[in-house]
Design an enzyme around this catalytic site. Structure first.
Site, short mmCIF file in Angstrom:
data_model
loop_
_atom_site.label_atom_id
_atom_site.label_comp_id
_atom_site.label_asym_id
_atom_site.label_seq_id
_atom_site.Cartn_x
_atom_site.Cartn_y
_atom_site.Cartn_z
N GLU A 218 7.67 53.40 52.77
CA GLU A 218 6.99 54.47 53.50
C GLU A 218 5.51 54.51 53.16
O GLU A 218 4.65 54.65 54.03
CB GLU A 218 7.64 55.83 53.17
N GLY A 273 8.64 58.61 38.14
CA GLY A 273 7.96 59.15 39.32
C GLY A 273 8.00 60.66 39.39
O GLY A 273 7.00 61.33 39.61
N ARG A 274 9.20 61.24 39.19
CA ARG A 274 9.34 62.69 39.36
C ARG A 274 8.76 63.48 38.18
O ARG A 274 8.77 64.70 38.19
CB ARG A 274 10.82 63.04 39.58
N GLU A 359 17.55 63.88 41.40
CA GLU A 359 17.35 62.44 41.16
C GLU A 359 17.60 62.14 39.67
O GLU A 359 17.99 61.03 39.31
CB GLU A 359 15.93 62.01 41.58
N HIS A 390 16.84 86.79 55.11
CA HIS A 390 17.20 86.97 56.52
C HIS A 390 17.85 85.70 57.05
O HIS A 390 17.86 85.46 58.26
CB HIS A 390 15.95 87.34 57.32
N LYS A 518 17.84 51.53 50.43
CA LYS A 518 16.63 50.74 50.69
C LYS A 518 17.01 49.30 51.05
O LYS A 518 16.48 48.72 51.99
CB LYS A 518 15.74 50.69 49.44
O1 F6P Z 1 13.03 55.92 45.90
C1 F6P Z 1 12.92 56.80 44.85
C2 F6P Z 1 11.62 56.68 44.14
O2 F6P Z 1 11.62 55.54 43.37
C3 F6P Z 1 11.31 57.91 43.31
O3 F6P Z 1 11.92 57.89 42.09
C4 F6P Z 1 9.83 57.85 43.24
O4 F6P Z 1 9.29 59.07 42.86
C5 F6P Z 1 9.50 57.47 44.67
O5 F6P Z 1 10.53 56.60 45.05
C6 F6P Z 1 8.16 56.84 44.91
O6 F6P Z 1 8.00 55.67 44.17
P1 F6P Z 1 6.59 54.96 44.03
O7 F6P Z 1 5.67 55.87 43.32
O8 F6P Z 1 6.86 53.70 43.26
O9 F6P Z 1 6.08 54.66 45.42
#
Ligand code: F6P
Length: 554
Positions: A218, A273-274, A359, A390, A518
């Protein structure tokens, strides 16, 4: 460095068995009765830490429950696990990495060795790099291809490279510096790109391609679209460096995209990432609220780290919240947990906590690969109050599921309008009160009789008006949302999730489950565009591919 291992089966521990018996004894526990019996229940089950106040008295617990849950935490050696995380042990065993997001908020001068190298100088070096960039943008020294200052920053990223920064920059909008607007482009859906780009001018826009891996579909697709748009608007390849920077641990891929090496802000594999909003992934936050506020955010998280490491478990906010979650998930069969912020600026916290929690703890095997025999992470859902009242609160009050909830509310509003904030606060409190008190059959009947209703109608209507009550919730009160308190709040939830993973013996820091979709996505895409005519693995997917191919134009 040793791999940190948690016990194989938490259900065999003495505290677990004691909790099972205690749960049976708590079958008829009534919160109403507990409040009546103990006038100091609120004091006994509430605490303050790091600018946050937690009331957890509206829970199906007594002092013994808390003691047993704390005993459970001791029996899994939670303290050892906390030490191991902060020390950089390989907690993320399936990926062979530590989980060191806490290093990102440690002060200058601290030392932390990872593989024999002190990582702290690098952490602060990147913070200095961020400071320099933010200053140049804010002072109008970073210019676009027409020599105009940057007015809009677009973060292109998804998941952790989006949700945390979006939450914080929007929650701290009252602290936003004048001159730069931040936007987020996450989904591959072209409509999102279309709507956003229509608001922007390429000559004054800076794109941050935010991807730890620099391989996320993406993000790469959106980065390419942004680049095409920038060129179509009049930008040139030669000036691309003025409009595209990156945050990534994959330098080579970012350079190949066309980003100058000096404009790539590093990430480390020991930051998930999170958990990454504290790193350069937080660039849009710093752009929005300025560096001083960004550092306040880090320092708020640091104070929560200190609290988490040092407070006794019975007075430890993240530990208590985690234990309550285990109590409901494993002993009361709760399957989900609602996050209900009563604050417009905090409206995105549910989305961030959804990724953080689901996650991290959406796992079915333990660290050692053996299957778990109990439920792990709950479904996290919710949304901003009063809106939810509501909509879905009906199910919270009268549905068949028990759904513990966290209410989050500030005392002071940034934008007082008449008495709106008093009403907002009152609604927040009255929701948790209604969940707890409920309305009995006799109360419902009495209410209807008082209205003069005929007895036959009373009997017909009363069952619909019964609200079971005795439904648990926590209320987190923040005096006023500030960078420091928000940092503490987000870090608190990070630690809550970690504690639960330790109790269940699972790895909170990997996410293999997202990979299969994926991988399959590539095959489906090839079939959709006719590059692969082989029949899909299942008839449903093939049927839908055929449907798309038969109708898609353009
Ligand atoms: O697909 C999940 C994931 O790997 C998450 O853990 C991560 O936060 C997100 O995609 C984005 O990953 P990146 O920063 O590598 O683009």
């Amino acid at each position: 460095m040793a791999y940190y291992r948690t016990p194989h089966d938490v259900t065999t521990l003495p505290a677990w068995q004691a909790l099972t018996q205690h749960r049976a004894a708590m079958k008829d526990f009534s919160m109403r009765d507990a409040f009546n019996a103990d006038p100091e229940r609120f004091e006994h089950f509430s605490l303050s830490a790091c600018g946050l106040f937690l009331d957890y008295s509206k829970n199906l617990i007594d002092a013994q429950t808390r003691d047993l849950l704390v005993q459970l935490a001791n029996e899994v050696d939670l303290q050892g696990a906390i030490k191991a995380m902060f020390a950089g042990e390989l907690l993320n065993a399936s990926e062979g990495r530590p989980a060191l997001h806490t290093a990102l908020r440690r002060p200058v001068g601290d030392k932390l060795n990872v593989n024999g190298v002190n990582v702290m100088p690098d952490v602060h070096k990147v913070l200095n790099q961020i400071t320099e960039l933010v200053t140049r943008i804010h002072d109008g020294l970073w210019r676009g291809y027409t020599e105009k200052p940057i007015t809009d920053v677009v973060n292109i990223g998804i998941g952790g490279s989006f949700l945390g920064p979006e939450l914080v920059s929007e929650a701290l909008l009252p602290y936003a510096q004048k001159g730069v607007r931040c936007h987020y482009l996450a989904n591959i859906d072209g409509s999102e790109f279309h709507e956003l780009s229509a608001k922007l001018r390429a000559e004054t826009t800076l794109f941050i391609v935010s991807s730890k891996s620099f391989s996320t579909l993406e993000t790469l697709k959106n980065a390419q679209a942004a680049r095409g748009w920038y060129l179509a608007q009049g930008g040139s390849e030669a000036e691309l460096y003025r409009h595209f920077i990156a945050v990534s641990s994959n330098n080579a891929a970012a350079v190949e995209f066309g980003i100058r090496e000096e404009n790539i802000f590093p990430m480390w594999d020991w930051v998930g990432g999170r958990y990454s909003l504290w790193s350069a992934i937080g660039l849009p936050i710093a752009m929005s609220i300025g560096m001083a506020n960004f550092k306040e955010l880090l320092s708020g998280a640091y104070t929560m780290d200190q609290h988490f490491q040092s407070a006794p478990f019975e007075q430890n906010m993240p530990v208590l919240l985690a234990l309550l979650g285990v109590w409901y998930g494993n002993f009361w069969d709760a399957k989900s947990h609602a996050i209900l912020p009563y604050d417009h600026y905090l409206r995105n916290i549910t989305k961030h906590l959804q990724q953080l929690d689901m996650e991290s703890n959406g796992k079915s095997v333990r660290q050692d690969g053996t299957p778990v025999n109990i439920d792990t992470g709950p479904v996290i859902w919710g949304g901003v109050g009063c809106n939810g009242q509501h909509a879905y609160h009906q199910l919270l009050h009268q549905g068949t599921h028990m759904i513990p909830a966290d209410f989050i509310v500030p005392v002071v509003s940034f934008n007082p309008v008449a008495d709106h904030h008093q009403w907002l606060f009152a609604n927040c409190l009255s929701q948790s009160q209604a969940l707890m008190l409920g309305k009995s059959r006799s109360e419902s009947e009495a209410e209807l009789r008082e209205r003069g209703m005929a007895e036959e109608d009373v009997q017909k209507l009363a069952p619909h008006k019964v609200i079971p009550g005795n439904r648990p919730s926590n209320t987190l009160v923040v005096e006023r949302i500030s960078p420091r308190r928000l940092g503490a709040l987000v870090a608190m939830y990070e630690h809550k999730v970690f504690v639960q993973s330790v109790l269940w013996g699972i790895n909170a820091f990997d996410q293999w489950g997202v990979e299969l979709g994926k991988e399959l996505g590539k095959g489906v895409y090839q079939r959709l565009i006719g590059e692969n005519e082989a029949v899909a693995e299942d008839a449903s997917t093939q049927g839908l591919i055929n449907y798309f191919r038969g109708r898609h134009r353009g």
